[in-house]
Design a protein around this motif. Structure first.
Motif, mmCIF file in Angstrom:
data_model
loop_
_atom_site.group_PDB
_atom_site.id
_atom_site.type_symbol
_atom_site.label_atom_id
_atom_site.label_comp_id
_atom_site.label_asym_id
_atom_site.label_seq_id
_atom_site.Cartn_x
_atom_site.Cartn_y
_atom_site.Cartn_z
ATOM 1 N N ASP A 159 34.378 39.108 31.623
ATOM 2 C CA ASP A 159 34.395 38.561 30.609
ATOM 3 C C ASP A 159 33.172 39.894 29.959
ATOM 4 O OD1 ASP A 159 35.074 36.067 30.672
ATOM 5 O OD2 ASP A 159 32.663 35.231 31.080
ATOM 6 N N LEU A 160 32.699 40.959 30.978
ATOM 7 C CA LEU A 160 31.868 42.186 31.152
ATOM 8 C C LEU A 160 33.244 43.438 30.426
ATOM 9 C CD1 LEU A 160 29.061 43.550 30.489
ATOM 10 C CD2 LEU A 160 29.931 44.029 33.162
ATOM 11 N N ILE A 161 34.246 43.507 31.113
ATOM 12 C CA ILE A 161 34.605 44.555 31.180
ATOM 13 C C ILE A 161 35.741 43.944 29.844
ATOM 14 C CG2 ILE A 161 37.288 45.403 32.149
ATOM 15 C CD1 ILE A 161 36.329 44.654 35.081
ATOM 16 N N ALA A 162 36.047 42.683 29.601
ATOM 17 C CA ALA A 162 36.659 43.005 28.347
ATOM 18 C C ALA A 162 36.471 42.795 27.434
ATOM 19 C CB ALA A 162 37.641 40.930 28.604
ATOM 20 N N ALA A 163 34.658 42.977 26.635
ATOM 21 C CA ALA A 163 33.888 42.789 25.894
ATOM 22 C C ALA A 163 33.736 44.160 25.658
ATOM 23 C CB ALA A 163 32.464 41.864 26.175
ATOM 24 N N HIS A 164 33.715 45.166 26.974
ATOM 25 C CA HIS A 164 32.883 46.082 26.798
ATOM 26 C C HIS A 164 33.624 47.616 27.382
ATOM 27 C CE1 HIS A 164 28.698 44.446 25.647
ATOM 28 N NE2 HIS A 164 29.211 43.845 26.661
ATOM 29 N N PHE A 165 34.611 47.246 28.175
ATOM 30 C CA PHE A 165 35.085 48.659 28.860
ATOM 31 C C PHE A 165 37.574 48.274 28.301
ATOM 32 C CE2 PHE A 165 30.863 47.563 31.282
ATOM 33 C CZ PHE A 165 30.433 48.831 30.459
ATOM 34 N N GLY A 166 37.303 47.432 27.913
ATOM 35 C CA GLY A 166 38.813 46.872 27.754
ATOM 36 C C GLY A 166 38.829 48.589 27.544
ATOM 37 N N GLU A 167 38.577 49.367 27.187
ATOM 38 C CA GLU A 167 39.683 50.578 26.468
ATOM 39 C C GLU A 167 39.841 51.346 28.188
ATOM 40 O OE1 GLU A 167 35.529 52.100 26.505
ATOM 41 O OE2 GLU A 167 36.620 50.182 26.090
ATOM 42 N N LEU A 168 39.509 50.800 29.131
ATOM 43 C CA LEU A 168 39.130 52.066 30.199
ATOM 44 C C LEU A 168 39.704 51.213 31.275
ATOM 45 C CD1 LEU A 168 35.702 53.818 29.978
ATOM 46 C CD2 LEU A 168 38.391 54.922 31.052
ATOM 47 N N CYS A 169 39.851 50.010 31.526
ATOM 48 C CA CYS A 169 39.819 49.215 32.479
ATOM 49 C C CYS A 169 40.813 47.964 31.759
ATOM 50 C CB CYS A 169 39.447 48.535 33.551
ATOM 51 S SG CYS A 169 39.279 47.604 34.856
ATOM 52 N N GLN A 170 41.855 47.853 32.174
ATOM 53 C CA GLN A 170 42.888 46.563 31.461
ATOM 54 C C GLN A 170 42.979 45.654 32.807
ATOM 55 O OE1 GLN A 170 47.276 47.569 30.918
ATOM 56 N NE2 GLN A 170 46.603 50.138 31.477
ATOM 57 N N PHE A 171 42.645 44.676 32.610
ATOM 58 C CA PHE A 171 42.142 43.037 32.946
ATOM 59 C C PHE A 171 43.357 42.361 33.483
ATOM 60 C CE2 PHE A 171 39.993 40.437 35.822
ATOM 61 C CZ PHE A 171 38.801 40.268 36.288
ATOM 62 N N HIS A 172 44.057 41.888 34.323
ATOM 63 C CA HIS A 172 44.947 40.614 34.276
ATOM 64 C C HIS A 172 44.957 39.481 35.269
ATOM 65 C CE1 HIS A 172 47.520 43.510 31.083
ATOM 66 N NE2 HIS A 172 47.481 44.395 32.146
ATOM 67 N N THR A 173 44.242 38.807 34.834
ATOM 68 C CA THR A 173 44.776 37.120 35.244
ATOM 69 C C THR A 173 45.814 36.704 35.745
ATOM 70 O OG1 THR A 173 42.029 37.266 34.744
ATOM 71 C CG2 THR A 173 42.695 35.061 35.762
ATOM 72 N N MET A 174 46.321 36.773 36.288
ATOM 73 C CA MET A 174 47.967 35.907 36.493
ATOM 74 C C MET A 174 47.823 34.710 37.402
ATOM 75 S SD MET A 174 49.569 38.424 35.286
ATOM 76 C CE MET A 174 51.440 38.627 35.312
ATOM 77 N N GLY A 175 46.792 34.659 37.889
ATOM 78 C CA GLY A 175 47.105 32.826 38.953
ATOM 79 C C GLY A 175 46.802 32.457 38.010
ATOM 80 N N GLU A 176 46.872 31.123 38.766
ATOM 81 C CA GLU A 176 46.187 29.332 38.170
ATOM 82 C C GLU A 176 45.639 28.503 39.229
ATOM 83 O OE1 GLU A 176 50.174 28.736 34.999
ATOM 84 O OE2 GLU A 176 49.811 28.002 36.395
ATOM 85 N N GLY A 177 44.869 29.689 40.324
ATOM 86 C CA GLY A 177 44.313 28.667 40.947
ATOM 87 C C GLY A 177 44.780 29.085 42.006
ATOM 88 N N PHE A 178 43.990 28.474 43.351
ATOM 89 C CA PHE A 178 44.694 28.410 44.496
ATOM 90 C C PHE A 178 45.360 26.411 45.310
ATOM 91 C CE2 PHE A 178 40.272 30.180 44.998
ATOM 92 C CZ PHE A 178 41.058 31.027 46.272
#
Length: 204
Positions: free
Chosen positions: A79-98
């Protein structure tokens, strides 16, 4: 021994240590992109890796995260990266849980393969100084992603100055052998065993 003599003794000891340390540090001249593994049963593997991601962000270095297992549940770092640092850090959540949550092995494999494809794309982009492959060790352990393929691809294709961090329990021997830095988190005590659930700010 007087206080002045004790101080002099301490200062001389520290000066000797500093001289020895400076001599060692003078031989450490190489700079390279590292393959870093955080594994073990103890807590802190992803937490430590995200600490390095935030260091990259603080230095203005482009970086990226691919999460192989973690899915729909929100996390503070994402949430922090997406809200404030998206231009520097790409964030990809590709899983769907254990696996015990998804109960669909073919879907888990499909998602892990998609995450590995995204990881290769991000690592190959030399603009990214660090790429975190969060929980990839678990995906490898379950044979969702082949350990030898990961190792061979990194050895052949990782740009020289790119750091790649692989987290998760039970890191494969091939991955450990390739790595420049390996840390095993040892479990000594955990509140979960006393009935305490995962809590915001600690686990996510």
């Amino acid at each position: 021994m007087s206080a002045d003599a004790e101080t002099d003794r301490h200062n001389a000891k520290m000066a000797k240590k500093k001289a020895a340390r400076d001599k060692i540090m003078a031989t450490k001249t190489e700079e390279k992109g590292l393959v870093i593994v955080h594994t073990g049963k103890g807590k802190g593997k992803s937490s430590s890796a995200f600490g390095m991601i935030f260091r990259c962000i603080a230095h203005g270095m482009p970086c990226a995260v691919v999460q192989f297992i973690k899915g729909g549940m929100g996390t503070g770092e994402r949430d922090l990266i997406a809200a404030h640092f998206g231009e520097l850090c790409q964030f990809h959540t590709m899983g769907e849980g254990f696996t015990w949550e998804t109960q669909d092995k073919s879907r888990d494999i499909e998602m892990a393969q998609a995450a590995w494809a995204k990881a290769k794309e991000l690592i190959a982009d030399e603009r990214n100084r660090m790429v975190l492959l969060d929980e990839i060790n678990i995906a490898i352990r379950y044979d969702y992603v082949d350990a030898r393929e990961v190792v061979d691809w990194l050895a052949a294709n990782k740009p020289p100055m790119t750091h790649v961090v692989l987290t998760g329990r039970n890191a494969a021997e091939e991955v450990i052998e390739l790595a420049d830095l390996v840390t095993e988190m040892e479990l000594v005590k955990h509140p979960f065993r006393s009935g305490v659930k995962a809590q915001a700010g600690v686990e996510f």
